[in-house]
Enzyme design. Structure first.
Site, PDB file in Angstrom:
ATOM      1  N   VAL A  45       0.822  -1.228   0.000  1.00  0.00           N
ATOM      2  CA  VAL A  45       0.000   0.000   0.000  1.00  0.00           C
ATOM      3  C   VAL A  45       0.853   1.273   0.000  1.00  0.00           C
ATOM      4  CG1 VAL A  45      -2.099  -1.048   0.949  1.00  0.00           C
ATOM      5  CG2 VAL A  45      -0.364  -0.156   2.527  1.00  0.00           C
ATOM      6  N   ASP A  67       1.238  -5.227   3.432  1.00  0.00           N
ATOM      7  CA  ASP A  67       2.525  -4.582   3.703  1.00  0.00           C
ATOM      8  C   ASP A  67       2.365  -3.066   3.738  1.00  0.00           C
ATOM      9  OD1 ASP A  67       5.754  -5.124   3.427  1.00  0.00           O
ATOM     10  OD2 ASP A  67       5.145  -3.213   2.556  1.00  0.00           O
ATOM     11  N   TYR A  86       4.311   5.487   5.136  1.00  0.00           N
ATOM     12  CA  TYR A  86       3.223   5.587   4.152  1.00  0.00           C
ATOM     13  C   TYR A  86       2.045   6.408   4.690  1.00  0.00           C
ATOM     14  CZ  TYR A  86       5.530   1.395   2.142  1.00  0.00           C
ATOM     15  OH  TYR A  86       6.418   0.486   1.640  1.00  0.00           O
ATOM     16  N   LYS A 102       6.943  -0.842   8.967  1.00  0.00           N
ATOM     17  CA  LYS A 102       8.376  -0.524   8.904  1.00  0.00           C
ATOM     18  C   LYS A 102       8.701   0.714   9.726  1.00  0.00           C
ATOM     19  CE  LYS A 102       8.066  -2.179   4.151  1.00  0.00           C
ATOM     20  NZ  LYS A 102       6.777  -1.632   3.675  1.00  0.00           N
ATOM     21  N   HIS A 142      13.227   0.228   7.717  1.00  0.00           N
ATOM     22  CA  HIS A 142      12.830   0.597   6.346  1.00  0.00           C
ATOM     23  C   HIS A 142      14.017   0.816   5.406  1.00  0.00           C
ATOM     24  CE1 HIS A 142       9.151   2.541   4.196  1.00  0.00           C
ATOM     25  NE2 HIS A 142       9.955   1.972   3.327  1.00  0.00           N
ATOM     26  N   PRO A 181       7.454  -4.951  -7.397  1.00  0.00           N
ATOM     27  CA  PRO A 181       7.719  -6.120  -8.239  1.00  0.00           C
ATOM     28  C   PRO A 181       7.338  -5.897  -9.700  1.00  0.00           C
ATOM     29  CG  PRO A 181       5.771  -6.493  -6.874  1.00  0.00           C
ATOM     30  CD  PRO A 181       6.426  -5.234  -6.365  1.00  0.00           C
ATOM     31  N   ARG A 194      -7.445  -5.563 -10.683  1.00  0.00           N
ATOM     32  CA  ARG A 194      -5.991  -5.823 -10.694  1.00  0.00           C
ATOM     33  C   ARG A 194      -5.558  -6.571  -9.433  1.00  0.00           C
ATOM     34  NH1 ARG A 194      -3.565  -0.039 -12.805  1.00  0.00           N
ATOM     35  NH2 ARG A 194      -4.087  -0.314 -15.009  1.00  0.00           N
TER      36      ARG A 194
HETATM   37  P1  A2P Z   1      -2.840   0.966  -9.789  1.00  0.00           P
HETATM   38  O1  A2P Z   1      -2.591   1.102  -8.312  1.00  0.00           O
HETATM   39  O2  A2P Z   1      -3.437   2.188 -10.413  1.00  0.00           O
HETATM   40  O3  A2P Z   1      -3.585  -0.307 -10.128  1.00  0.00           O
HETATM   41  P2  A2P Z   1       4.485  -2.090  -7.912  1.00  0.00           P
HETATM   42  O4  A2P Z   1       3.712  -3.051  -7.089  1.00  0.00           O
HETATM   43  O5  A2P Z   1       5.572  -2.681  -8.735  1.00  0.00           O
HETATM   44  O6  A2P Z   1       4.958  -0.910  -7.125  1.00  0.00           O
HETATM   45  O7  A2P Z   1       3.509  -1.541  -9.049  1.00  0.00           O
HETATM   46  C1  A2P Z   1       2.432  -0.773  -8.769  1.00  0.00           C
HETATM   47  C2  A2P Z   1       1.990  -0.081 -10.063  1.00  0.00           C
HETATM   48  O8  A2P Z   1       1.522  -1.068 -11.005  1.00  0.00           O
HETATM   49  C3  A2P Z   1       0.878   0.829  -9.790  1.00  0.00           C
HETATM   50  O9  A2P Z   1       1.017   1.921 -10.685  1.00  0.00           O
HETATM   51  C4  A2P Z   1      -0.375  -0.001 -10.114  1.00  0.00           C
HETATM   52  O10 A2P Z   1      -1.403   0.833 -10.541  1.00  0.00           O
HETATM   53  C5  A2P Z   1       0.132  -0.869 -11.246  1.00  0.00           C
HETATM   54  N1  A2P Z   1      -0.487  -2.200 -11.282  1.00  0.00           N
HETATM   55  C6  A2P Z   1      -0.657  -3.064 -10.244  1.00  0.00           C
HETATM   56  N2  A2P Z   1      -1.208  -4.210 -10.660  1.00  0.00           N
HETATM   57  C7  A2P Z   1      -1.395  -4.087 -12.003  1.00  0.00           C
HETATM   58  C8  A2P Z   1      -1.934  -4.944 -13.005  1.00  0.00           C
HETATM   59  N3  A2P Z   1      -2.380  -6.154 -12.714  1.00  0.00           N
HETATM   60  N4  A2P Z   1      -1.960  -4.473 -14.283  1.00  0.00           N
HETATM   61  C9  A2P Z   1      -1.487  -3.241 -14.585  1.00  0.00           C
HETATM   62  N5  A2P Z   1      -0.972  -2.392 -13.682  1.00  0.00           N
HETATM   63  C10 A2P Z   1      -0.921  -2.814 -12.397  1.00  0.00           C
END
Ligand code: A2P
Length: 291
Positions: free
Chosen positions: A27, A52, A57, A82, A115, A193, A242
């Site tokens: 988050v 997490d 945050y 953290k 952190h 990730p 997502r």
């Molecule tokens: P959003 O929060 O608008 O869905 P990370 O976990 O690597 O930090 O990545 C987070 C980013 O990837 C955020 O911008 C999130 O956008 C986007 N994101 C998370 N899951 C997906 C998904 N399944 N498809 C496309 N974008 C995703």
């Protein structure tokens, strides 16, 4: 023999014999009550049992509220927070941990991480070890620690970190640190990730070709690659579909060639700060970690 893959989220063993769900919801940068609570509730409904957050945050309070308002029991959820970079020193660390607990509304925490390796972390670790031994924190670990930081920590530590949560995605794979952590029995946990929306990993042609071949999304391919490397993943999203999609990564597999194709994308390119940048670490100690 037919290999049957089921869609359950594995619980990986930590070096203290506790377990951690391999997938969690991150988050970071979810900065308001509605988005945080919706995301946590959608994740719990989709079967996530690992959230997490971090003091920095500023959303611990809403994470705690969402958990209390859900129909999942507190003890069935693995919650990580953290310690921010300006909270250093034994008493300061204990006080900061208590603030985290109070904000979450919990009487124990599943995992607490340092952190960043900002100066003074060995004294903070000593306080965390005592909180761990007292049962207030079930697992203690670090985040953004390079090998040299872990070696320094272990000069005085009596408890080994269970995880190191580090930036990891296809364009920044951390292979050397991954190998070192493996020798130490410290699990590699990947933050951002998917590249955190700050690089083009999700539109990468190699990733998208694999996505089409498996009839899944690019995000699912990347997350699957992480879990097959035995990493813990904590993708962030504030979109329900997502969050659901990111959970469905345990019913298909990538073969060796496919894993290699993604490994070949490593470009050594971070999207976040470099933990070896001492000037940044010092600067970060002036940022407000008590939002
Ligand atoms: P959003 O929060 O608008 O869905 P990370 O976990 O690597 O930090 O990545 C987070 C980013 O990837 C955020 O911008 C999130 O956008 C986007 N994101 C998370 N899951 C997906 C998904 N399944 N498809 C496309 N974008 C995703």
């Amino acid at each position: 023999m037919v290999l049957i893959l089921h869609n359950e989220i594995p619980a990986l063993p930590l070096n203290n014999n506790n377990r951690i769900p391999q997938l969690g919801l991150g988050v970071f940068q979810v900065d308001n009550a509605k988005d945080t609570k919706d995301a946590v509730k959608w994740a719990l409904a989709a079967g996530y049992r690992h959230i997490d957050t971090a003091a920095y945050y500023g959303n611990e309070q809403w994470v705690g509220e969402a958990i209390r308002e859900s129909d999942v029991k507190r003890e069935d959820i693995f919650v990580t927070s953290k310690l921010w970079n300006n909270e250093r020193g034994y008493d300061e660390t204990k006080a900061a941990f208590q603030r985290t607990l109070d904000k979450l509304g919990f009487d124990y925490l599943d995992m607490f991480l340092i952190h960043w390796p900002a100066p003074g972390f060995t004294e903070s670790w000593r306080a965390m070890e005592d909180l761990y031994k007292a049962g207030k924190i079930k697992n203690i670990g670090v985040s953004n620690f390079n090998r040299s930081h872990i070696e320094k920590l272990m000069e005085t530590a009596t408890v080994k970190p269970v995880v190191d949560q580090i930036e990891t995605h296809p364009y920044f794979q951390q292979n050397d640190l991954h190998a070192y952590l493996e020798t130490q029995g410290i699990l590699h946990e990947a933050w951002s990730p998917l590249g955190g929306g700050r690089n083009n990993a999700l539109t990468d042609p190699v990733i998208n070709e694999l996505a089409a071949a498996h009839d899944v999304s690019a995000a699912q391919i990347i997350l699957r690659w992480h879990v097959q490397r035995e990493e813990i993943v904590i993708p962030k999203s504030t979109h329900e579909e997502r969050i659901q999609q990111n959970r469905d990564i345990f019913a298909f597999g990538l073969d060796e060639d496919e894993m290699r194709a993604i490994s070949a994308l490593d470009a050594g390119k971070r999207v976040g700060p470099d933990p070896a940048d001492d000037a940044w670490l010092k600067q970060s100690q002036t940022y407000d970690g008590r939002k």
